[in-house]
Design a protein around this motif. Structure first.
Motif, short mmCIF file in Angstrom:
data_model
loop_
_atom_site.label_atom_id
_atom_site.label_comp_id
_atom_site.label_asym_id
_atom_site.label_seq_id
_atom_site.Cartn_x
_atom_site.Cartn_y
_atom_site.Cartn_z
N ALA A 54 17.59 -6.37 11.86
CA ALA A 54 18.04 -6.25 10.46
C ALA A 54 17.98 -4.81 9.97
N GLY A 55 17.19 -4.00 10.65
CA GLY A 55 17.10 -2.60 10.24
C GLY A 55 15.67 -2.12 10.09
N TYR A 56 15.51 -1.02 9.37
CA TYR A 56 14.19 -0.42 9.17
C TYR A 56 13.58 -0.90 7.86
N GLN A 57 12.27 -1.06 7.89
CA GLN A 57 11.56 -1.43 6.66
C GLN A 57 10.11 -0.97 6.75
N LEU A 58 9.42 -1.02 5.62
CA LEU A 58 8.00 -0.69 5.62
C LEU A 58 7.26 -1.74 6.43
N PRO A 59 6.14 -1.40 7.05
CA PRO A 59 5.41 -2.36 7.89
C PRO A 59 4.87 -3.52 7.06
N ARG A 60 4.85 -4.69 7.63
CA ARG A 60 4.30 -5.87 6.94
C ARG A 60 2.82 -5.75 6.78
N ALA A 111 6.40 5.03 15.32
CA ALA A 111 5.24 5.30 16.16
C ALA A 111 3.97 5.45 15.32
N ASP A 112 4.12 6.00 14.14
CA ASP A 112 2.98 6.21 13.26
C ASP A 112 2.64 4.96 12.44
N GLY A 113 3.42 3.92 12.62
CA GLY A 113 3.14 2.69 11.88
C GLY A 113 3.61 2.72 10.44
N LEU A 114 4.41 3.72 10.11
CA LEU A 114 4.89 3.83 8.73
C LEU A 114 6.17 3.05 8.52
N ALA A 115 6.80 2.64 9.60
CA ALA A 115 8.04 1.86 9.50
C ALA A 115 8.11 0.86 10.65
N GLN A 116 8.93 -0.17 10.45
CA GLN A 116 9.17 -1.18 11.47
C GLN A 116 10.68 -1.27 11.71
N VAL A 117 11.05 -1.56 12.94
CA VAL A 117 12.47 -1.79 13.25
C VAL A 117 12.68 -3.22 13.69
N ARG A 163 9.78 16.87 9.09
CA ARG A 163 8.95 16.37 7.97
C ARG A 163 9.81 16.07 6.76
N GLN A 164 10.78 16.94 6.52
CA GLN A 164 11.66 16.71 5.38
C GLN A 164 12.46 15.42 5.57
N VAL A 165 12.94 15.21 6.79
CA VAL A 165 13.72 14.01 7.09
C VAL A 165 12.84 12.76 6.98
N ARG A 166 11.63 12.86 7.54
CA ARG A 166 10.70 11.73 7.44
C ARG A 166 10.43 11.37 5.99
N GLY A 167 10.25 12.38 5.17
CA GLY A 167 9.99 12.14 3.76
C GLY A 167 11.16 11.44 3.09
N ALA A 168 12.36 11.87 3.43
CA ALA A 168 13.55 11.26 2.84
C ALA A 168 13.71 9.81 3.30
N VAL A 169 13.43 9.55 4.57
CA VAL A 169 13.52 8.18 5.08
C VAL A 169 12.47 7.30 4.42
N MET A 170 11.27 7.81 4.29
CA MET A 170 10.21 7.03 3.63
C MET A 170 10.59 6.69 2.19
N ALA A 171 11.23 7.62 1.53
CA ALA A 171 11.66 7.36 0.15
C ALA A 171 12.68 6.23 0.12
N VAL A 172 13.56 6.20 1.11
CA VAL A 172 14.54 5.11 1.22
C VAL A 172 13.82 3.79 1.42
N LEU A 173 12.88 3.76 2.35
CA LEU A 173 12.20 2.50 2.67
C LEU A 173 11.34 2.00 1.50
N VAL A 212 0.83 -1.20 0.00
CA VAL A 212 0.00 0.00 0.00
C VAL A 212 0.87 1.26 0.00
N LEU A 213 1.87 1.27 0.86
CA LEU A 213 2.74 2.45 0.97
C LEU A 213 3.59 2.65 -0.28
N ARG A 214 4.01 1.56 -0.90
CA ARG A 214 4.78 1.71 -2.15
C ARG A 214 3.87 2.23 -3.27
N ALA A 215 2.65 1.71 -3.29
CA ALA A 215 1.71 2.14 -4.34
C ALA A 215 1.29 3.60 -4.14
N TRP A 216 1.33 4.04 -2.91
CA TRP A 216 1.00 5.44 -2.61
C TRP A 216 2.04 6.36 -3.24
#
Length: 315
Positions: free
Chosen positions: A309-315, A300-306, A240-250, A80-84
């Motif tokens: 192994a590291g950070y990734q999008l939530p399953r 905390a917002d459920g947009l990432a998981q730790v 917000r800018q940092v969050r956006g950049a991290v989300m782009a990575v994930l 869902v998050l990738r398709a967004w």
DNA sequence: CAGGCGTGGCA
DNA sequence: TTGCCAAGCCT
């Protein structure tokens, strides 16, 4: 002084004029006309704070891929998050995902057809609930969005801009202006919104093309300047800018991204899959506390998981 | 309830 | 170029 006690122009004249304008000039958008309630709901969520031109292609992909709430509810959150993609405010995607689950669990997979039940869905507020009730189900509801607020402020009140926040007086005015006949009220909601989007725009309104130029209180008052300065949202250097950049990575990553890579540009450059997006993140020169805060916020917002192994999008 | 929350095009 | 702005919602 309260709102105009006796409008110079009967509302019925405005109804007819603006609705006629809409029939001739409205954009041909895929969520207008033949479209499921689910399609309408998806469009309304995507259009929250996001321009039509950016929403349109993503909406087409989503309706093709997930034609019903049940289809969508069954998809992994990461998909869902990738398709967004880059629509922005990705929490909307997660909330819509939760809304679909609620629709399946509580409404047999059918988007609810009334304001109260729509309002109880995550990510659906007063505007979206009213819009879906009106546009998907033909209900007579008072729809108030930023376009409608601006049109009312100018056309009826005579001010350049509506108040910074939605007021009870505005809701009352909108309710008063809504046509009595249900079918006409649905058209009116769409018409005024479209007028605000195409003609009565925030910056450089096209008053020369406006169907109700002659009836406009703002024009009659000599187009007075706004009574306040809208406060802009800072961007550079914000969380917000940092969050956006991290989300782009994930979104770009096919596997968990180790926390070290968030910091170490050298190591990151060896992971070509995410190197580009990590490079953009590193280019922000974010200080450690801010990156930590952004990462924690995303989790905390459920947009990432730790995990280890590291950070990734939530399953 | 004021502030946080993405993103990119355009005036 | 650089703010402003786009069919808001949630806390």
């Amino acid at each position: 002084m309260p709102l105009p006690a006796s409008p110079a122009v009967p509302p019925s004249v405005l109804h007819a004029t603006i609705n006629d304008w809409f029939r001739d000039e409205a954009r041909d958008l895929p969520w207008r006309g033949e479209c499921s309630a689910w399609g309408i709901l998806v469009s309304e969520i995507m259009l929250q704070q996001t321009p039509v031109v950016r929403v349109r292609p993503i909406w087409e992909q989503w309706l093709e891929r997930w034609p019903t709430p049940a289809d969508f509810a069954a998809a992994p959150a990461a998909d869902v998050l990738r398709a967004w993609g880059k629509l922005g405010y990705p929490r909307r995607a997660l909330r819509l995902h939760a809304a679909a689950a609620q629709i399946v669990a509580e409404h047999h997979g059918a988007v609810p057809d009334n304001y109260e039940q729509l309002l109880s869905l995550p990510g659906v507020g007063s505007y979206t609930a009213a819009a879906v009730a009106a546009f998907a189900y033909g209900r007579r509801t008072t729809v108030v969005d930023t376009n409608i607020r601006r049109v009312h402020a100018r056309l009826v009140i005579g001010q350049a801009l509506p108040a910074p926040a939605l007021t009870a007086a505005e809701m009352s005015l909108a309710a008063d202006l809504l046509p009595e006949a249900t079918e006409e009220s649905v058209l009116w909601n769409a018409s005024v919104m479209e007028l605000g989007a195409l003609i009565c725009t925030a910056r450089s309104p096209k008053c020369g093309q406006c169907p109700v130029f002659e009836q406009c209180a703002w024009i009659a008052a000599g187009q007075p300047e706004p009574s306040y300065i809208p406060k802009g949202q800072p961007w550079a250097g914000t969380d917000r800018q940092v969050r956006g950049a991290v989300m782009a990575v994930l979104r770009a990553a096919g596997a968990p991204v180790h926390a070290d890579l968030m910091w170490d540009a050298e190591a990151a450059s060896r992971h070509d899959e995410v190197a580009t997006e990590l490079g953009k993140l590193h280019a922000l020169n974010t200080h450690a506390p801010q990156l930590e805060r952004a990462l924690a916020g995303l989790v905390a917002d459920g947009l990432a998981q730790v995990s280890e192994a590291g950070y990734q999008l939530p399953r």
